[in-house]
Design a protein around this motif. Structure first.
Motif, PDB file in Angstrom:
ATOM      1  N   LYS A   5      36.881  26.073  39.081  1.00 38.04           N
ATOM      2  CA  LYS A   5      35.556  26.652  38.871  1.00 38.04           C
ATOM      3  C   LYS A   5      35.681  27.947  38.074  1.00 38.04           C
ATOM      4  CE  LYS A   5      32.237  29.709  40.086  1.00 38.04           C
ATOM      5  NZ  LYS A   5      32.218  31.116  40.542  1.00 38.04           N
ATOM      6  N   GLY A 206      24.899  33.046  43.441  1.00 32.70           N
ATOM      7  CA  GLY A 206      26.345  32.982  43.623  1.00 32.70           C
ATOM      8  C   GLY A 206      26.816  31.610  44.058  1.00 32.70           C
ATOM      9  N   ASP A 209      30.326  28.868  43.487  1.00 26.29           N
ATOM     10  CA  ASP A 209      31.525  28.734  44.328  1.00 26.29           C
ATOM     11  C   ASP A 209      31.296  27.627  45.360  1.00 26.29           C
ATOM     12  OD1 ASP A 209      32.619  30.912  43.025  1.00 26.29           O
ATOM     13  OD2 ASP A 209      32.063  32.343  44.591  1.00 26.29           O
TER      14      ASP A 209
END
Ligand code: ASP
Ligand code: MG
Length: 457
Positions: A5, A206, A209
């Motif tokens: 990632k 965010g 992740d």
């Protein structure tokens, strides 16, 4: 297979994406699936466009969109050169036209729903993944763009959608496996998903992740790599203490305790799907790819140091609730926490005595209103500019005398609250924000002047 990632700064421009391609190339034999964030800052800009549109500011919304369009076109053409750029330009153009259409729609109806917000917010990952896939292919990495909305199935909690894991895992196997079997590198956007009806959702800020962990867990990856712009997790914030060391290896449990403090490095929820499947997560630096980073695993090797890290979180408010007449009464705590729940305000640390309760919250605008509601139940005072200092390490469990050593080192500092959580791997306390630098550096001296070379760099 592995998941790689790349966060926003690791795909922020042509140079960064070129660098990501070089990193991926070295891993081809491990059959990577690549998950990318939006180009750095783009999600914020998309939300600003949405806000401008809903406020009726058509010009501003479209101007921001035009700037984002230009940045993506420039990035893509720098990466691809004229010829290859022309191949994907029509698709990018259609995407950005679609975005503008959406923004005009918001202006026209004068309303911005959460559902529309998610369509706009997720746009960055939709295009960054296309550009990255094209750039990889052009560099001889046989890649295939995958629209994550085909794979990540979520509920309808727009803005912070929750994955339906069974459906997601099935889709991942259906869509991604065949690509891997044909030697392709699937490239998909993080952060985004879709409901069973195909309506776009996002997993929360965010969230890419989290996407990486969802994909890794769904496909039983042997490893999940989170490429970012720091060398990994550190024993403390290097800005607070120059002696901070890189943590080479840490347990899931410890990393999760620290995630609340170091959310910049790692999104807390990231870990959950990976924990379930015992998949190691590596934090790596795309600007310093030679560094081995931080490895997060279900159980870390036993360290000779008591603590893994010292974290500090500023902008904390302590709220004290004192009610002498509540002595021996029941239901007091419930009524207090109901107030926080009503205001949707998360409470972090709690300490109680028979007649009082102190809680910490992140400083926020609703504190005055919360205090006013609490004042109906008891005497209330609150104080901002506090900080939580948190020491984390599984060895706390088995080492006597730790608290004495911690508080002995900072005997002259005023400590407002203390808590040792049920997890038994964390000692936290509250101090004035202004005491943070001295407290952190003194504790770091005491506990990290010598480090176990197996665990710390
Ligand atoms: N682009 C999204 C955000 O800024 C998701 C992510 O980067 O993790 O929140
Ligand atoms: Mg991130």
């Amino acid at each position: 297979m592995i998941v790689m990632k790349f966060g926003g700064t690791s795909v922020q421009d042509a140079k960064a994406i070129d660098c990501a391609a070089a990193i991926v190339r070295k891993r081809l034999h491990e059959r990577p699936v690549v998950v990318v964030s939006a180009l750095a800052k783009i999600t914020d800009q998309l939300l600003a466009m949405a806000a401008a549109a809903s406020a009726g500011n058509r010009e501003k919304a479209l101007e921001l969109s035009r700037a984002a369009r230009e940045r993506h076109y420039n990035t893509a053409s720098d990466l691809l050169g004229t010829h290859a750029f022309e191949q994907i330009a029509p698709e990018l153009e259609a995407d950005f036209n679609g975005l503008d259409e959406l923004l005009r729609g918001v202006v026209a109806v004068g309303e911005l729903t959460l559902r529309t917000t998610d369509s706009i917010a997720g746009f960055g990952e939709r295009v960054s993944s296309k550009i990255a896939a094209a750039a990889f292919s052009q560099r001889g990495i046989e890649s295939a763009h995958v629209d994550s909305r085909r794979c990540v199935v979520t509920d309808e909690t727009f803005g912070k959608a929750v994955p339906h894991f069974e459906d997601t895992d099935a889709r991942l196997s259906e869509v991604i496996r065949p690509l891997l079997d044909r030697g392709r590198v699937p490239v998909m956007g993080g952060f985004i998903g879709a409901t069973r009806d195909g309506i776009s959702t996002t997993l929360g800020r965010g969230g890419s992740d989290f996407s990486a962990a969802i994909v890794g867990a769904g496909l039983n990856a042997t490893r999940i790599e989170i490429w970012t712009d720091v060398d990994g997790m550190m024993t403390t914030d290097p800005n607070l203490c120059r002696q901070a060391r890189r943590i080479k290896t840490i347990s899931f449990e410890e990393a999760a305790e620290l995630a609340y403090f170091g959310a910049k490095v790692l999104h807390p929820a990231t870990l959950l799907p990976a924990i379930r499947k015992n998949i190691p997560v590596l934090i790596l630096n795309s600007r310093n790819a030679g560094c081995e980073g931080t490895r997060i695993t279900a159980s870390s090797p036993k360290s000779r140091n008591v603590f893994m890290a010292i974290a500090a979180k500023k902008r904390i408010t302590v709220i004290d609730v004192v009610a002498t007449r509540m002595l021996m009464a029941h239901g007091f705590l419930k009524s207090i926490f109901d107030v926080f729940a009503y205001h949707r305000c998360p409470v972090d640390m709690v300490s109680t005595s028979e007649v009082s309760v102190s809680v910490t919250v992140d400083s926020n605008e609703s504190i005055a209103a919360i205090a006013a509601d609490l004042a109906k139940l008891a005497d209330v005072k609150y104080e901002g500019r506090k900080a939580i200092v948190c020491l984390v390490g599984e060895n706390i469990r088995s080492t006597p005398g730790i608290a004495a050593k911690v508080f002995g080192a900072i005997g002259d500092v005023n400590i407002r609250m203390i808590s040792q959580g049920a997890s038994e791997i964390n000692i936290s306390f509250v101090i004035d924000e202004s005491d943070v630098p001295i407290v952190v550096s003194r504790l770091h001296d005491v506990f990290f002047s010598e480090v176990d070379p197996e665990v710390f760099a």
